[in-house]
Motif scaffolding. Structure first.
Motif, PDB file in Angstrom:
ATOM      1  N   SER A  98       0.565 -59.204 -78.175  1.00  0.00           N
ATOM      2  CA  SER A  98      -0.272 -60.219 -78.808  1.00  0.00           C
ATOM      3  C   SER A  98      -0.108 -61.560 -78.108  1.00  0.00           C
ATOM      4  O   SER A  98      -1.080 -62.272 -77.865  1.00  0.00           O
ATOM      5  N   ARG A  99       1.114 -61.904 -77.759  1.00  0.00           N
ATOM      6  CA  ARG A  99       1.375 -63.186 -77.084  1.00  0.00           C
ATOM      7  C   ARG A  99       0.791 -63.206 -75.675  1.00  0.00           C
ATOM      8  O   ARG A  99       0.353 -64.247 -75.200  1.00  0.00           O
ATOM      9  N   ILE A 100       0.797 -62.045 -75.019  1.00  0.00           N
ATOM     10  CA  ILE A 100       0.246 -61.968 -73.656  1.00  0.00           C
ATOM     11  C   ILE A 100      -1.265 -62.153 -73.683  1.00  0.00           C
ATOM     12  O   ILE A 100      -1.836 -62.858 -72.856  1.00  0.00           O
ATOM     13  N   HIS A 101      -1.929 -61.521 -74.663  1.00  0.00           N
ATOM     14  CA  HIS A 101      -3.382 -61.521 -74.711  1.00  0.00           C
ATOM     15  C   HIS A 101      -3.982 -62.715 -75.465  1.00  0.00           C
ATOM     16  O   HIS A 101      -5.155 -63.018 -75.296  1.00  0.00           O
ATOM     17  N   ASN A 102      -3.198 -63.385 -76.248  1.00  0.00           N
ATOM     18  CA  ASN A 102      -3.670 -64.544 -77.002  1.00  0.00           C
ATOM     19  C   ASN A 102      -2.894 -65.770 -76.573  1.00  0.00           C
ATOM     20  O   ASN A 102      -1.788 -65.994 -77.038  1.00  0.00           O
ATOM     21  N   LYS A 103      -3.478 -66.525 -75.691  1.00  0.00           N
ATOM     22  CA  LYS A 103      -2.819 -67.735 -75.193  1.00  0.00           C
ATOM     23  C   LYS A 103      -2.771 -68.787 -76.304  1.00  0.00           C
ATOM     24  O   LYS A 103      -3.677 -68.870 -77.125  1.00  0.00           O
ATOM     25  N   PRO A 104      -1.714 -69.598 -76.335  1.00  0.00           N
ATOM     26  CA  PRO A 104      -1.639 -70.628 -77.376  1.00  0.00           C
ATOM     27  C   PRO A 104      -2.726 -71.675 -77.195  1.00  0.00           C
ATOM     28  O   PRO A 104      -3.177 -71.951 -76.079  1.00  0.00           O
TER      29      PRO A 104
END
Length: 162
Positions: A150-156
């Motif tokens: 999720s963190r890889i595919h959804n940038k902050p």
């Protein structure tokens, strides 16, 4: 005679939580829980209930003076082990796709499942709480992998360019 808490020992040994977390669940010190596991102290019913509540393991299992084991002849127990084998395959697939969390599990914790499965297949005793601890390890690993992806595919979200 003091309870030997064999089932609790295996749960703590293989569960992803540290002994200090189990002590927090019971609202006792880590030192006291260590003494309980060494057979020099007892837990109260309320303390066992708290561990049960937070881990989902029945008090009767945690408090049983005999080691509860899986039986290779029971279909249900074979299915339980097989399901963990499927989860291991999922973790392995994630490792091949570059997951750091999966790689860490495969390097350091995979052996717990493999040794348990070999003992089960050889019809040697496998403690039920060992199985539960390993199952929790694997389920937590899948959650960490999901979070990692999720963190890889959804940038902050950041500041918008003006």
């Amino acid at each position: 005679m003091k309870n030997n808490y064999l089932n609790l020992k295996y749960l703590i040994q293989y569960h992803p939580y540290h002994i200090s977390t189990f002590a927090e669940f019971a609202h006792v010190t880590t030192e006291l829980l260590s003494e309980v596991l060494a057979g020099r102290e007892e837990l109260t019913g309320a303390e066992l209930f708290q561990i049960s509540k937070y881990t989902g393991v029945p008090v009767s299992v945690l408090n049983c003076p005999k080691l509860i084991t899986l039986n290779h002849n029971r279909h249900r127990h074979r299915v339980m082990i097989d399901k963990l084998g499927v989860i291991l395959g999922d973790i392995s697939d994630c490792q091949k796709k570059g997951s750091h969390k999966a790689d860490t599990y495969m390097k350091y914790s995979r052996k717990d499942f493999v040794n348990m499965e070999l003992a089960f297949l050889d019809n040697r005793p496998v403690p039920y709480t060992q199985y539960l601890g390993i199952r929790y390890q694997m389920q937590d690993t899948l959650l960490y992998i999901l979070n990692e992806q999720s963190r890889i595919h959804n940038k902050p979200r950041g500041v918008k360019a003006s």
